[in-house]
Structures are given as C-alpha cells and as structure tokens.
Design a protein around this motif. Structure first.
Motif, PDB file in Angstrom:
ATOM      1  N   UNK A 284       0.776  -1.087   0.139  1.00 54.80           N
ATOM      2  CA  UNK A 284       0.006  -0.009   0.074  1.00 54.80           C
ATOM      3  C   UNK A 284       0.873   1.214   0.038  1.00 54.80           C
ATOM      4  N   UNK A 285       1.948   1.349   0.694  1.00 54.35           N
ATOM      5  CA  UNK A 285       2.775   2.296   0.885  1.00 54.35           C
ATOM      6  C   UNK A 285       3.550   2.551  -0.552  1.00 54.35           C
ATOM      7  N   UNK A 286       4.049   1.761  -0.947  1.00 56.10           N
ATOM      8  CA  UNK A 286       4.667   1.701  -2.433  1.00 56.10           C
ATOM      9  C   UNK A 286       3.855   2.205  -3.550  1.00 56.10           C
ATOM     10  N   UNK A 287       2.408   1.709  -3.410  1.00 56.82           N
ATOM     11  CA  UNK A 287       1.264   2.158  -4.222  1.00 56.82           C
ATOM     12  C   UNK A 287       1.098   3.727  -4.012  1.00 56.82           C
ATOM     13  N   UNK A 288       1.124   4.012  -2.924  1.00 61.79           N
ATOM     14  CA  UNK A 288       0.730   5.591  -2.727  1.00 61.79           C
ATOM     15  C   UNK A 288       2.070   6.330  -3.093  1.00 61.79           C
ATOM     16  N   UNK A 289       3.148   5.993  -2.897  1.00 63.84           N
ATOM     17  CA  UNK A 289       4.299   6.877  -3.514  1.00 63.84           C
ATOM     18  C   UNK A 289       4.275   7.048  -4.869  1.00 63.84           C
ATOM     19  N   UNK A 290       3.767   5.817  -5.583  1.00 70.06           N
ATOM     20  CA  UNK A 290       3.712   6.069  -7.026  1.00 70.06           C
ATOM     21  C   UNK A 290       2.680   6.845  -7.681  1.00 70.06           C
ATOM     22  N   UNK A 291       1.589   6.818  -6.810  1.00 74.29           N
ATOM     23  CA  UNK A 291       0.320   7.662  -7.430  1.00 74.29           C
ATOM     24  C   UNK A 291       0.261   8.970  -6.991  1.00 74.29           C
ATOM     25  N   UNK A 292       1.101   9.625  -5.852  1.00 72.99           N
ATOM     26  CA  UNK A 292       1.113  11.133  -5.545  1.00 72.99           C
ATOM     27  C   UNK A 292       1.854  11.939  -6.746  1.00 72.99           C
ATOM     28  N   UNK A 293       0.981  12.965  -6.771  1.00 73.26           N
ATOM     29  CA  UNK A 293       1.647  14.192  -7.678  1.00 73.26           C
ATOM     30  C   UNK A 293       3.106  14.371  -6.898  1.00 73.26           C
ATOM     31  N   UNK A 294       4.038  14.537  -8.134  1.00 70.23           N
ATOM     32  CA  UNK A 294       5.389  14.932  -7.655  1.00 70.23           C
ATOM     33  C   UNK A 294       5.459  16.139  -6.603  1.00 70.23           C
ATOM     34  N   UNK A 295       4.650  16.964  -6.807  1.00 68.14           N
ATOM     35  CA  UNK A 295       4.848  18.286  -6.138  1.00 68.14           C
ATOM     36  C   UNK A 295       4.388  17.868  -4.735  1.00 68.14           C
ATOM     37  N   UNK A 296       3.441  17.369  -4.468  1.00 62.20           N
ATOM     38  CA  UNK A 296       2.707  16.580  -3.337  1.00 62.20           C
ATOM     39  C   UNK A 296       3.823  16.199  -2.448  1.00 62.20           C
ATOM     40  N   UNK A 297       4.341  15.092  -3.277  1.00 63.16           N
ATOM     41  CA  UNK A 297       5.404  13.946  -2.772  1.00 63.16           C
ATOM     42  C   UNK A 297       6.801  14.885  -2.099  1.00 63.16           C
TER      43      UNK A 297
END
Length: 414
Positions: A284-297
C-alpha cells in the motif's frame, strides 16, 4: 448571607450534581480496570470541594457521598440474568478472520444458530469454522457491497429459519484501506472505506430488518472510536465509521417502538485482519508513493511518509491479540435484557471517551495525539521553511551584533 442567595445556590448545586453524577455513571459503565474507583472518587472530590465552598450542610455532603458509593456498588454487584440462547439465530458478517471469526465460534459454542458470512467459502477462515463449529453453523458467501449477494443471503437465511425470525444481526465486516494524512490519501481509499463500512453495512441491515422486527431482536455493530474522535492519519476510515455511528444512533430511536434493540461496540486496538500483515502495508505504501503528484510528494517528503508507515507497524505490533473483550461485549449486547447503547471493549476506551466528553478540547486533542501517532518529523516543506526562518533569524542577529559593535566603536572614539 446564605439566605440571600438560597435559590441560586440550589440551582447551581443541582447543575453540578447532575454533571458530576453523569460523569461518574459514564465512567463506571465504561469497563475500565482500576480507573473506575479512581475517577469516581476524583469526581466526588471535585463535588465536595464545590459544595464546601458554598458552605452547605455536612449532612448533605455525606448524603451525596453515600449516593456515589451506591452507584459504584451497583456497578460492581452481581451481573444481571441473561436471556437463553435456545432457538435464537444470529447472522454475523465478515467471519473470514478477526472479530467475526472469533464471534462465530464463540456464539456457536454458546448454543446459538449462527449464519456466518465470508468472502471466500474455500478460504482458511471458512474451513476453520467448518472444522471447529457445530452443525448448527451455516456459512454464506457474501460481499456486503454486492446487493445481489446480500439478497441471496436473505433468501437462504429465510429458507432455513422457516417461520422464525432472526434474533440478532452482528455487523462486523469492515475495512481500513488507508494510513496517512488526509491530503495524501487517495479518493479511492475514501470511497472504499465508505462503500464497505457504511453502505455495505447499511445494505445488509436494511435487508434483514424485517426478520429482526419479527423476533424483536438485536442489531449489534462493531464500529470504532475513530468514528467519534479525530485520530490522526485515519481520515478515510474515521469518516466512514462516523457515518455508521450516526446511522446506528438514528436506527436505535426508530426501532425502539418495534422492540428491536440497537447496540454499538467500540473496541480498542486489536490484532485483526490485515493490521499485522506487514507485506500488505508495504505494498500500500509503495502504491501511494507511485500515485502521488510529484509536487505533493516533494512537500511532504518520502521520509515523512515512511515514518507514518513505521508508526502504524509499531502500533499494530503492540495491538492486543486477545479478542475476548469484543466477543464478550457481543454476547452481552445479544443476551442482556437491557442492552447498552454502547459498549467500550478493551482497556482505555472508556477513559478516552470520558476525556473526550468532559475535558477541554485542547486536553482531549493532546491526549489523542500522544496516544496514537507520536510523529517526530514535520513535512519536508515545513522543515525547509523552519530552516529558512532559523537562518534568517541568525542572519538578523549577526547584523544586529555587527551594528552594535560599530556603535560601541564610535562611542569609544568620541
């Protein structure tokens, strides 16, 4: 002097007595271990202090203290007689694992006729129930988010019950598919939690209400304190449970004329379902990192999100593996002649609700943050801003020092 203020004093006394008495009654009914006498006497002490300040007769103080002792004695007295399980049928949702699986086995052992819904009839949980329970238990494959499967479960249950009604519906099925700040949570997480925890439970409850009204039975729902209090990083899950809590509170009033009693169980932290499955949360954590907009990350930072994940893992490892407080609360809600509207299942839940209900918001908020998510990192953007502010402050201090030194030199030359 007291005669001049007789009426206001007695009004004040009535208000204080009702407040403290309600607080004591609530905490004594909250299934705490050593806390009830401590908090009860604390409440009594506050009341005595206020009454002493008003110079009221000592006899009245003793009477109120005696009343407090009677309340506590009634709470710790012998348990009331319970109803018989003979001929009573119960349907429990979400019995693949966790509370549902444990409750199905426990209620079957007590003599109930149990209808246990599972997502997978060939799964480990279903096979365990078939192996350990009596022939009274019936397994039903039901995804509560699928109306057709809910309707088929109703038809199968009716066919087996015949002319009898259903005594109890235990709404246990639920999911927690998010961890992290609300801004970082995907909309699919919010919808997923709401679809199962609220709409799914709503669907199966509405479908089985005719059978419950027929027997003047019980609706018992496993909810969460996150539905009443703002647990950090559980916005999606908490929002779905808040909707569920409000629905059940409304249903309790509406079904009272029909003789159907509605109870909500609020557990503390237990090892159930996927909470201790580290590989699932890593995915779930890996999926979240991949789905977030770069600016938000970039604003929050991967290290901030990794800390949140580790805190959840730590919290899950410390969760209680003994599910008996929840199964015992389910039994009480099903068999008590006068079931409670709410059951606090597990240590600390009653104290948490007491603080939430009777303490200032600042105290309850701090208590909740210390209890659940003890984060040390700030989001990356705030750390950068804090560092920039610190550098600016140091730069200004250096400029001030240089200016002071120049002024001192000028003074000396003069």
């Amino acid at each position: 002097m007291m005669d001049d203020y007789n009426l206001p004093v007695w009004i004040y006394l009535a208000v204080v007595t009702v407040f403290v008495g309600g607080a004591m009654k609530k905490i004594l009914a909250s299934h705490l271990s050593a806390a009830p006498p401590l908090v009860a006497w604390l409440g009594a002490t506050v009341l005595v202090e206020r009454l002493w300040a008003l110079c009221l007769p000592a006899l009245l103080l003793l009477t109120l203290l005696a009343l407090a002792c009677c309340l506590y004695s009634a709470r710790t007295g012998p348990p009331p007689a319970t109803l018989s399980t003979h001929g009573k049928a119960i349907l429990i949702t979400g019995c693949d694992s966790g509370f549902g699986n444990a409750a199905a086995k426990h209620l079957d052992a007590l003599g109930f006729e149990v209808f246990a819904t599972v997502l997978d009839l060939s799964g480990d949980g279903a096979r365990e129930l078939q192996r350990t329970c009596s022939t009274r238990l019936t397994l039903l494959q039901v995804d509560i988010t699928q109306p057709q499967q809910v309707h088929q479960a109703l038809l199968d249950t009716r066919a087996k019950l015949g002319l009898r009604g259903l005594w109890g519906l235990v709404n246990n099925a639920g999911v927690c598919v998010n961890f992290g700040d609300a801004e970082l949570s995907l909309m699919s997480n919010f919808r997923g939690c709401m679809e199962v925890n609220f709409f799914g439970t709503l669907s199966i409850t509405k479908s089985f209400l005719p059978l419950l009204r027929q027997s003047k039975g019980r609706v018992v729902t496993i909810s969460s304190p996150a539905g009443d209090q703002p647990f950090p990083c559980l916005a999606a899950y908490g929002a779905s449970k808040a909707a569920l809590n409000l629905f059940m509170n409304t249903l309790r009033h509406e079904l009272e004329p029909w003789g159907v009693r509605v109870s909500t169980i609020l557990p503390s932290s237990y090892k159930t379902g996927r909470c201790s499955n580290q590989s699932y949360w890593e995915q779930q954590h890996k999926q979240l990192l991949q789905s977030l907009p770069p600016a938000l990350l970039e604003d929050y930072g991967e290290d901030y999100m990794a800390e949140t994940k580790e805190l959840f893992h730590s919290y899950a490892r410390q969760a209680n593996p003994d599910l008996s407080p929840v199964t015992d609360a389910i039994v009480q809600a099903l068999l008590s002649p006068q079931p409670q509207a709410r059951y606090f299942a597990g240590p600390g839940v009653g104290l948490m609700y007491f603080i939430h209900s009777y303490c200032p918001f600042s105290i309850s908020n701090r208590f909740l943050q210390k209890l659940f998510m003890k984060k040390k990192l700030m989001p990356r953007a705030l750390r950068k801003q804090s560092g920039l502010d610190l550098n600016l402050s140091l730069h200004n201090n250096n400029n001030n020092n240089n200016n002071n030194n120049e002024e001192e030199k000028e003074e000396k030359h003069k």
